[in-house]
Design an enzyme around this catalytic site. Structure first.
Site, PDB file in Angstrom:
ATOM      1  N   ASP A  88     -57.862  34.862   8.459  1.00  0.00           N
ATOM      2  CA  ASP A  88     -56.928  34.803   9.572  1.00  0.00           C
ATOM      3  C   ASP A  88     -56.839  36.238  10.113  1.00  0.00           C
ATOM      4  OD1 ASP A  88     -54.764  33.978  11.227  1.00  0.00           O
ATOM      5  OD2 ASP A  88     -53.366  34.812   9.766  1.00  0.00           O
ATOM      6  N   LEU A  89     -56.368  36.418  11.325  1.00  0.00           N
ATOM      7  CA  LEU A  89     -56.288  37.770  11.896  1.00  0.00           C
ATOM      8  C   LEU A  89     -54.842  38.291  11.931  1.00  0.00           C
ATOM      9  CD1 LEU A  89     -57.599  40.193  13.416  1.00  0.00           C
ATOM     10  CD2 LEU A  89     -57.246  38.894  15.523  1.00  0.00           C
ATOM     11  N   ASP A  90     -54.042  37.656  12.788  1.00  0.00           N
ATOM     12  CA  ASP A  90     -52.667  38.135  13.001  1.00  0.00           C
ATOM     13  C   ASP A  90     -51.842  37.992  11.726  1.00  0.00           C
ATOM     14  OD1 ASP A  90     -53.004  38.623  15.820  1.00  0.00           O
ATOM     15  OD2 ASP A  90     -53.002  36.455  16.103  1.00  0.00           O
TER      16      ASP A  90
ATOM     17  N   THR B 148     -50.176  42.381  14.205  1.00  0.00           N
ATOM     18  CA  THR B 148     -49.902  41.759  15.509  1.00  0.00           C
ATOM     19  C   THR B 148     -48.900  40.620  15.448  1.00  0.00           C
ATOM     20  OG1 THR B 148     -52.014  40.712  15.060  1.00  0.00           O
ATOM     21  CG2 THR B 148     -51.926  42.230  16.940  1.00  0.00           C
TER      22      THR B 148
ATOM     23  N   LYS C  72     -45.965  31.238  13.383  1.00  0.00           N
ATOM     24  CA  LYS C  72     -47.159  31.937  12.894  1.00  0.00           C
ATOM     25  C   LYS C  72     -48.346  30.986  12.778  1.00  0.00           C
ATOM     26  CE  LYS C  72     -44.817  35.684  10.507  1.00  0.00           C
ATOM     27  NZ  LYS C  72     -44.311  36.176   9.224  1.00  0.00           N
TER      28      LYS C  72
ATOM     29  N   SER D 245     -59.057  32.666  13.428  1.00  0.00           N
ATOM     30  CA  SER D 245     -57.786  32.971  14.071  1.00  0.00           C
ATOM     31  C   SER D 245     -57.537  31.984  15.201  1.00  0.00           C
ATOM     32  CB  SER D 245     -57.814  34.389  14.643  1.00  0.00           C
ATOM     33  OG  SER D 245     -56.698  34.593  15.486  1.00  0.00           O
ATOM     34  N   ALA D 246     -56.277  31.562  15.336  1.00  0.00           N
ATOM     35  CA  ALA D 246     -55.907  30.677  16.439  1.00  0.00           C
ATOM     36  C   ALA D 246     -55.865  31.436  17.759  1.00  0.00           C
ATOM     37  CB  ALA D 246     -54.547  30.060  16.158  1.00  0.00           C
TER      38      ALA D 246
ATOM     39  N   LYS E 268     -54.168  24.841  13.496  1.00  0.00           N
ATOM     40  CA  LYS E 268     -53.538  24.846  12.173  1.00  0.00           C
ATOM     41  C   LYS E 268     -52.237  24.044  12.277  1.00  0.00           C
ATOM     42  CE  LYS E 268     -55.362  29.540  11.615  1.00  0.00           C
ATOM     43  NZ  LYS E 268     -55.097  30.986  11.534  1.00  0.00           N
TER      44      LYS E 268
ATOM     45  N   GLU F 104     -54.534  33.887   4.505  1.00  0.00           N
ATOM     46  CA  GLU F 104     -53.522  33.553   5.509  1.00  0.00           C
ATOM     47  C   GLU F 104     -52.159  34.193   5.271  1.00  0.00           C
ATOM     48  OE1 GLU F 104     -52.567  31.970   8.148  1.00  0.00           O
ATOM     49  OE2 GLU F 104     -54.442  31.086   8.820  1.00  0.00           O
ATOM     50  N   ASP F 105     -51.400  34.366   6.348  1.00  0.00           N
ATOM     51  CA  ASP F 105     -50.006  34.806   6.223  1.00  0.00           C
ATOM     52  C   ASP F 105     -49.048  33.694   6.649  1.00  0.00           C
ATOM     53  OD1 ASP F 105     -50.736  34.999   8.995  1.00  0.00           O
ATOM     54  OD2 ASP F 105     -48.866  36.093   9.309  1.00  0.00           O
TER      55      ASP F 105
HETATM   56  P1  B16 Z   1     -52.994  33.777  21.483  1.00  0.00           P
HETATM   57  P2  B16 Z   1     -53.683  33.827  13.772  1.00  0.00           P
HETATM   58  C1  B16 Z   1     -52.213  33.144  15.883  1.00  0.00           C
HETATM   59  O1  B16 Z   1     -53.166  33.970  15.284  1.00  0.00           O
HETATM   60  C2  B16 Z   1     -50.851  33.797  15.826  1.00  0.00           C
HETATM   61  O2  B16 Z   1     -50.367  33.836  14.493  1.00  0.00           O
HETATM   62  C3  B16 Z   1     -49.878  33.013  16.665  1.00  0.00           C
HETATM   63  O3  B16 Z   1     -48.626  33.661  16.657  1.00  0.00           O
HETATM   64  C4  B16 Z   1     -50.404  32.912  18.104  1.00  0.00           C
HETATM   65  O4  B16 Z   1     -49.549  32.143  18.908  1.00  0.00           O
HETATM   66  C5  B16 Z   1     -51.790  32.255  18.071  1.00  0.00           C
HETATM   67  O5  B16 Z   1     -52.640  33.038  17.246  1.00  0.00           O
HETATM   68  C6  B16 Z   1     -52.419  32.161  19.457  1.00  0.00           C
HETATM   69  O6  B16 Z   1     -52.609  33.437  19.950  1.00  0.00           O
HETATM   70  O7  B16 Z   1     -51.806  33.457  22.311  1.00  0.00           O
HETATM   71  O8  B16 Z   1     -53.332  35.235  21.407  1.00  0.00           O
HETATM   72  O9  B16 Z   1     -54.198  32.906  21.828  1.00  0.00           O
HETATM   73  O10 B16 Z   1     -52.504  34.089  12.894  1.00  0.00           O
HETATM   74  O11 B16 Z   1     -54.256  32.432  13.652  1.00  0.00           O
HETATM   75  O12 B16 Z   1     -54.728  34.905  13.694  1.00  0.00           O
HETATM   76 MG    MG Z   2     -51.683  34.707  10.889  1.00  0.00          MG
END
Ligand code: B16
Ligand code: MG
Length: 218
Positions: free
Chosen positions: A8-10, A16, A44, A115-116, A146, A170-171
Site C-alpha cells: 500500500d502507499l498512503d 500522505t 483510509k 494503492s487505491a 478495498k 497495509e495501514d
Molecule cells: P486519490 P492507499 C488511498 O491510498 C488512500 O488511503 C485514501 O485515503 C484515498 O482516498 C485513496 O487512496 C484514493 O486516493 O484520491 O489520490 O485517488 O492507502 O490505498 O495507498
Molecule cells: Mg493506506
C-alpha cells in the site's frame, strides 16, 4: 515460500494519509458533515468517490448533492491534496521504509504497489522511489476497491506470483481485509486494535524488517 511484497502507499510508505485526512476534513466542514476519528480511520484505503459518499453519509447528506456537484467536491479535495503533495520530498518517506525496501530488493523479493490512489505515481516521484516500483496496479482498472481482494490479487499477478507467495503491507482495516481475502499474508502497520485481522502487526514502520516479520510468522 514468500517471494514478493505488495505495498500500500498512503500511510505505509509515506505520511500522505495525514494529507488525505486534512483535505477531506475541509470538505466535511464545507458540507457540514461531522468529522470524527472513526470516519477518518474508515476513509483510509477507500477510493476518492467512495470516500466522499462516506463523508456525506455521516452527515445524512447523500441526497443533497447531484452527481456533478459530488464530482466537483471530490475534485476540490484532490486539488487541495495535490497542493500538499507538491511540497513533499524524500524526507516524507516513513521511518525505516527506505531501508526495508533495500533489504527486500537485495534479498531478491519482487515488489508491486497496490494503492487505491490515482496520485500514486506522482507521490512516488516526489519521494524518489519510482525505480523501486516498476509494477503498479492502476486503480482505474479495478471494478471494486478495498476491502475487495481485487487490488491485491492484481498486485501479485503483476509480479507473476501466486497470492500465497506474497505479503501485503497495509495501514488500513479495509486494506488488511483485502489482503486476507486475496489469500496473501497480511502486515498491518498502526493501531493493533483497528488492524486486529492482520497476520503480522507493527505499531510503527521502523519495526518492519525481514527478521521481525519472520519472528511473527513462525
Ligand atoms: P486519490 P492507499 C488511498 O491510498 C488512500 O488511503 C485514501 O485515503 C484515498 O482516498 C485513496 O487512496 C484514493 O486516493 O484520491 O489520490 O485517488 O492507502 O490505498 O495507498
Ligand atoms: Mg493506506
Amino acid at each position: 515460500d514468500i517471494k514478493g511484497f505488495v505495498f500500500d502507499l498512503d500511510g505505509v510508505i509515506t505520511d500522505t494519509s495525514v494529507f488525505h485526512s486534512q483535505a477531506w476534513h475541509q470538505v466535511a466542514d464545507k458540507v457540514g458533515a461531522p468529522w470524527s476519528k472513526e470516519l477518518e480511520d474508515g476513509l483510509k484505503g477507500i477510493s476518492r468517490m467512495d470516500s466522499l459518499e462516506m463523508i456525506l453519509k455521516a452527515g445524512n447528506l447523500q441526497d443533497h448533492y447531484t452527481d456533478d456537484q459530488k464530482v466537483d467536491l471530490a475534485t476540490e479535495k484532490n486539488t487541495n491534496y495535490l497542493k500538499l503533495v507538491d511540497k513533499m520530498t524524500p524526507a516524507n518517506i516513513l521511518p525505516g521504509i527506505k531501508e526495508f525496501l533495500d533489504e527486500i530488493k537485495d534479498g531478491g523479493y519482487l515488489l508491486s504497489l497496490a494503492s487505491a490512489s490515482k496520485n500514486a505515481p506522482t507521490v512516488l516521484k516526489k519521494l524518489q522511489l519510482t525505480d523501486y516500483f516498476p509494477k503498479i496496479v492502476d486503480p482505474k482498472t479495478l471494478s471494486k476497491g478495498k476491502p475487495d481482494p481485487e487490488i491485491y490479487l492484481k498486485g501479485a499477478e503483476l509480479i507473476n506470483l501466486k497470492p500465497e507467495q506474497c505479503i501485503g503491507v497495509e495501514d488500513a482495516a479495509a486494506g488488511v481485509e483485502s489482503i486476507n481475502a486475496a489469500g496473501e499474508t497480511s502486515i498491518g502497520i498502526g493501531d493493533k486494535t483497528i488492524l486486529k485481522d492482520a497476520d503480522v502487526n507493527f505499531t510503527d514502520t521502523s519495526e518492519m524488517t525481514l527478521a521481525n516479520i519472520k519472528k511473527q510468522m513462525d
